[in-house]
Design a protein around this motif. Sequence first.
Motif, PDB file in Angstrom:
ATOM      1  N   LYS A  79       0.824  -1.194   0.000  1.00  0.00           N
ATOM      2  CA  LYS A  79       0.000   0.000   0.000  1.00  0.00           C
ATOM      3  C   LYS A  79       0.862   1.250   0.000  1.00  0.00           C
ATOM      4  CE  LYS A  79      -3.983  -2.073   2.301  1.00  0.00           C
ATOM      5  NZ  LYS A  79      -4.900  -1.996   3.466  1.00  0.00           N
ATOM      6  N   MET A  80       2.013   1.175   0.706  1.00  0.00           N
ATOM      7  CA  MET A  80       2.918   2.325   0.739  1.00  0.00           C
ATOM      8  C   MET A  80       3.441   2.628  -0.680  1.00  0.00           C
ATOM      9  SD  MET A  80       4.171   4.630   2.630  1.00  0.00           S
ATOM     10  CE  MET A  80       3.820   3.938   4.268  1.00  0.00           C
ATOM     11  N   GLU A  81       3.807   1.545  -1.396  1.00  0.00           N
ATOM     12  CA  GLU A  81       4.290   1.740  -2.772  1.00  0.00           C
ATOM     13  C   GLU A  81       3.178   2.320  -3.657  1.00  0.00           C
ATOM     14  OE1 GLU A  81       7.240   1.389  -3.956  1.00  0.00           O
ATOM     15  OE2 GLU A  81       8.166   0.564  -2.153  1.00  0.00           O
ATOM     16  N   LEU A  82       1.942   1.894  -3.425  1.00  0.00           N
ATOM     17  CA  LEU A  82       0.815   2.409  -4.200  1.00  0.00           C
ATOM     18  C   LEU A  82       0.667   3.907  -3.957  1.00  0.00           C
ATOM     19  CD1 LEU A  82      -1.753   2.064  -5.944  1.00  0.00           C
ATOM     20  CD2 LEU A  82      -2.982   1.538  -3.807  1.00  0.00           C
ATOM     21  N   GLN A  89     -10.302   0.024 -11.446  1.00  0.00           N
ATOM     22  CA  GLN A  89     -10.982  -1.236 -11.113  1.00  0.00           C
ATOM     23  C   GLN A  89     -10.027  -2.234 -10.468  1.00  0.00           C
ATOM     24  OE1 GLN A  89     -12.690  -2.556 -14.771  1.00  0.00           O
ATOM     25  NE2 GLN A  89     -14.298  -0.976 -14.811  1.00  0.00           N
ATOM     26  N   LEU A  90      -8.790  -2.270 -10.920  1.00  0.00           N
ATOM     27  CA  LEU A  90      -7.796  -3.153 -10.305  1.00  0.00           C
ATOM     28  C   LEU A  90      -7.523  -2.738  -8.858  1.00  0.00           C
ATOM     29  CD1 LEU A  90      -5.139  -3.707 -13.132  1.00  0.00           C
ATOM     30  CD2 LEU A  90      -6.624  -5.417 -12.083  1.00  0.00           C
ATOM     31  N   VAL A  91      -7.345  -1.416  -8.642  1.00  0.00           N
ATOM     32  CA  VAL A  91      -7.059  -0.921  -7.297  1.00  0.00           C
ATOM     33  C   VAL A  91      -8.231  -1.213  -6.363  1.00  0.00           C
ATOM     34  CG1 VAL A  91      -6.664   1.163  -5.916  1.00  0.00           C
ATOM     35  CG2 VAL A  91      -5.433   0.823  -8.079  1.00  0.00           C
ATOM     36  N   ALA A  92      -9.447  -1.107  -6.868  1.00  0.00           N
ATOM     37  CA  ALA A  92     -10.621  -1.375  -6.035  1.00  0.00           C
ATOM     38  C   ALA A  92     -10.668  -2.829  -5.599  1.00  0.00           C
ATOM     39  CB  ALA A  92     -11.891  -1.001  -6.796  1.00  0.00           C
ATOM     40  N   LYS A  93     -10.173  -3.729  -6.454  1.00  0.00           N
ATOM     41  CA  LYS A  93     -10.163  -5.147  -6.076  1.00  0.00           C
ATOM     42  C   LYS A  93      -9.044  -5.470  -5.094  1.00  0.00           C
ATOM     43  CE  LYS A  93     -12.079  -6.970 -10.405  1.00  0.00           C
ATOM     44  NZ  LYS A  93     -11.797  -7.818 -11.592  1.00  0.00           N
ATOM     45  N   VAL A  94      -7.881  -4.899  -5.335  1.00  0.00           N
ATOM     46  CA  VAL A  94      -6.705  -5.285  -4.539  1.00  0.00           C
ATOM     47  C   VAL A  94      -6.556  -4.408  -3.292  1.00  0.00           C
ATOM     48  CG1 VAL A  94      -4.200  -5.584  -4.613  1.00  0.00           C
ATOM     49  CG2 VAL A  94      -5.589  -6.124  -6.626  1.00  0.00           C
ATOM     50  N   TYR A  95      -6.826  -3.100  -3.414  1.00  0.00           N
ATOM     51  CA  TYR A  95      -6.663  -2.164  -2.298  1.00  0.00           C
ATOM     52  C   TYR A  95      -8.007  -1.490  -2.047  1.00  0.00           C
ATOM     53  CZ  TYR A  95      -1.880  -2.759  -4.023  1.00  0.00           C
ATOM     54  OH  TYR A  95      -0.705  -3.276  -4.476  1.00  0.00           O
ATOM     55  N   PRO A  96      -8.959  -2.179  -1.489  1.00  0.00           N
ATOM     56  CA  PRO A  96     -10.297  -1.595  -1.351  1.00  0.00           C
ATOM     57  C   PRO A  96     -10.334  -0.386  -0.408  1.00  0.00           C
ATOM     58  CG  PRO A  96     -10.152  -3.700  -0.201  1.00  0.00           C
ATOM     59  CD  PRO A  96      -8.882  -3.583  -0.961  1.00  0.00           C
ATOM     60  N   SER A  97      -9.380  -0.264   0.465  1.00  0.00           N
ATOM     61  CA  SER A  97      -9.442   0.823   1.448  1.00  0.00           C
ATOM     62  C   SER A  97      -8.721   2.087   0.982  1.00  0.00           C
ATOM     63  CB  SER A  97      -8.829   0.357   2.788  1.00  0.00           C
ATOM     64  OG  SER A  97      -7.476  -0.035   2.574  1.00  0.00           O
TER      65      SER A  97
END
Length: 885
Positions: A806-809, A861-869
């Motif tokens: 998440k930090m890298e994101l 859409q990818l971020v919503a699946k992998v990083y929902p928060s």
Amino acid sequence: MAKSSADDEELRRACEAAIEGTKQSIVMSIRVAKSRGVWGKSGKLGRQMAKPRVLAISVKSKGQRKKAFLRVMKYSSGGVLEPAKMYKLKHLSKMEVITNDPSGCTFTLGFDNLRSQSVAPPQWTMRNTDDRNRILVCILNICKDVLCKLPKVVGLDIVEMAIWAKDNTPVVTTQKTTEDGEPVTEAVTETDLKVTVEKELVSQAEEEDMEALLGTYVMGIGEAEAFSERLKRELQALEAANVHAILESEPLVDEVLNGLEAATNIVDDMDEWLGIFNVKLRHMREDIESIETRNNKLEMQSVNNKALIEELDKVIDRLRVPSEYAASLTGGSFDEADMLQNIEACEWLAKALRGLEVPNLDPIYANMRAVKEKRAELEKLKATFVRRASEFLRNYFASLVDFMVSDKSYFSQRGQLKRPDHADLRYKCRTYARLLQHLKSLDKNCLGPLRKAYCSSLNLLLRREAREFANELRASTKVSRNPTVWLEGSTGSSQNANTDTSAVSDAYAKMLTIFIPLLVDESSFFAHFMCFEVPALAPPGGSASGKKPNNDDGNDDDDLGIMDIDETDKKPGKTSPDLTALNESLQDLLDGIQEDFYAVVDWAYKIDPLRCISMHGITERYLSGQKADAAGFVRLLLGDLESRVSMQFSRFVDEACHQIERNERNVRQMGVLPYIPRFAALATRMEQYIQGQSRDLVDQAYTKFVSIMFVTLEKIAQQDPKYADILLLENYAAFQNSLYDLANVVPTLAKFYHQASEAYEQACTRHISMIIYYQFERLFQFAKKIEDFMYTITPEEIPFQLGLSKMELRKMLKSSLSGVDKSIAAMYKKLQKNLASEELLPSLWDKCKKEFLDKYESFVQLVAKVYPSENVPGVTEMRGLLASM
């Protein structure tokens, strides 16, 4: 055996009730099955369509005449019989047992008065063969007894039917009473009940008269002995009376005998005299016969001498050569005034030669010395005349042509085009047309040298006419020459692009209009004049093109069109030696004239290569028009001209393609390559020049041009991969824009238009993707990593992978989207920077924004699946930002 329905009284009464009031009586009624089924390969009847019916045979009496009917009864919904159809048996023409039915119980009845004979008649199926035979025998008997005729029977043996009828005749029981008074029942056939009463030979009255007569006779001769005595006495009395009569007639007998003796003596004397006369008559008859024999011989000798004198006179007349004919044949003049006498001499000579041939001359005379000598003399006359006539005609043809060639006013001169006029030449030649026909009948071999002499002389005239006409045609056609560098990148190549060069193709068309009909007419005239035995196709005086030159004589009876030599030669059974000889002679007659046509084609090509399209259409039109009745050489000439025009146009296409390929070797190319718009101008002009069937020629050129253009464009683009897509999309867009109107009407260009459109879209996609990745590389690389891991692990595990936390994101989002408006503006500037065609920028920028939104939406859409928060700027927010740019 089950009881037959023919014996069912209830059925018979039901049938009679159904036809009540028709004054007809039922003879037989029987149940059948009606069908129109087809017998399959298994041989079983298709009974799914069978319908129950009742066939009833009825008879109607009208005075002494009887009428017979076949009625078809069907069952109503209430089970009551009602009439369905009625046929008159007098129209029954055929009775056929269906052979496909193994049981033999199915038959058809054919009537000759049915309206539609094409519809198959119904098939009637009985329960067994006895029922079938019963109704058929009944129909046959009625036809025989009532109608006096029998129908045609197919599939059934009449003899077997007769045997069956004999064995199955219905039995009628009769009762007799014995002497004791007891009744006895006997079984007899119906035929036994018919008693034939014969007429009695002797009536009762005659019998009584005969008995009375015989009784009287017995009573008259009852006493036999007394009767015998009385007969003897009567016989003796008769004999005595006869003897007395004979004795009383003796003197008369003596007188008769004396008379007979005297008559005998007279007859003997007469016989002696007759013998003497017979000898004298025999001698006289012998003398008469001798005299008649001598007279007959003298008469026969006289007749033979007279016939011999007549025959000798005929032979002498045949062998005599008239002095006037001999003079004409050996030393006469061939002037026009003397031609009639020469023709008469030729006709006499041919007739005399034929008269000495065996079919026309009695074979007895063929070997006579006088006949042989006279035949040799006539052959010598023939050879002398043929030699003199051939030498004269060869010199005559040469002198005619030399006279015309020496007169310069006869040909085209500077400032004046002159149509060739051969009317006077043909008129002078026709003077000797009959002479040529007679020469052919006298000696066929003499025509070969004459034909060669005529061809060589007239060939000089035709070639001179064509050369002078072509030279003056080119000199009098004023048109500026177009540059041949059509697709080169130089700026001066379009200066004369709009120059009107129609006069070039008009000059070529005029050359064909003047000379093609002339050559066809010359071929036709030559074939007829030189006595070629080939079938004539065109009417007398007609030309192959349907147009007669202004100065030509339209009433020439000697001008006959000649059938197409090439086509006739190929037909089996139609080849003749004269066709081959005519083709070779026409080659000598017209050979070399094609060079002047080639010169016009080459001249037109140098002025405007695109005029090859117009000339090709003109040539095709003439070729299709001349196909029916043009001479073989003219067809070949037009075909060679078409090939020449095609070759020159191919040469132009190859040079233009070479000019296109030279662009590949130039320094770095930017923007729209010069041959793209120049090809549009070239194609527009080529479409203006299309005539007739030149569409294929132009389409082939289009295919070659565009193929080379696209290949060269791809090669130029590969020289600088960094700007390859920009160069491709600009040039493919320019190709579409410049050819939009033509592509709507030319199918070949439409195909290349769609090909360019696909290549343009591909180049746009590649270039836009490169710009987007250049500005947002970290963003979409991060999305690419996520997509790669989603193939192997679950979305919940991806944040724990190296580089995807998440930090890298958050770091990536901060660096990529903190100044997203500047990044988008940088994309626009980069898109605008290297684009030479400003008109393409709006559409490319719209494509770029759409492509970026699609990719960004996939990332969200990818971020919503992998990083929902995690919070990521939404697609709607990004779309609004792009819309405001």
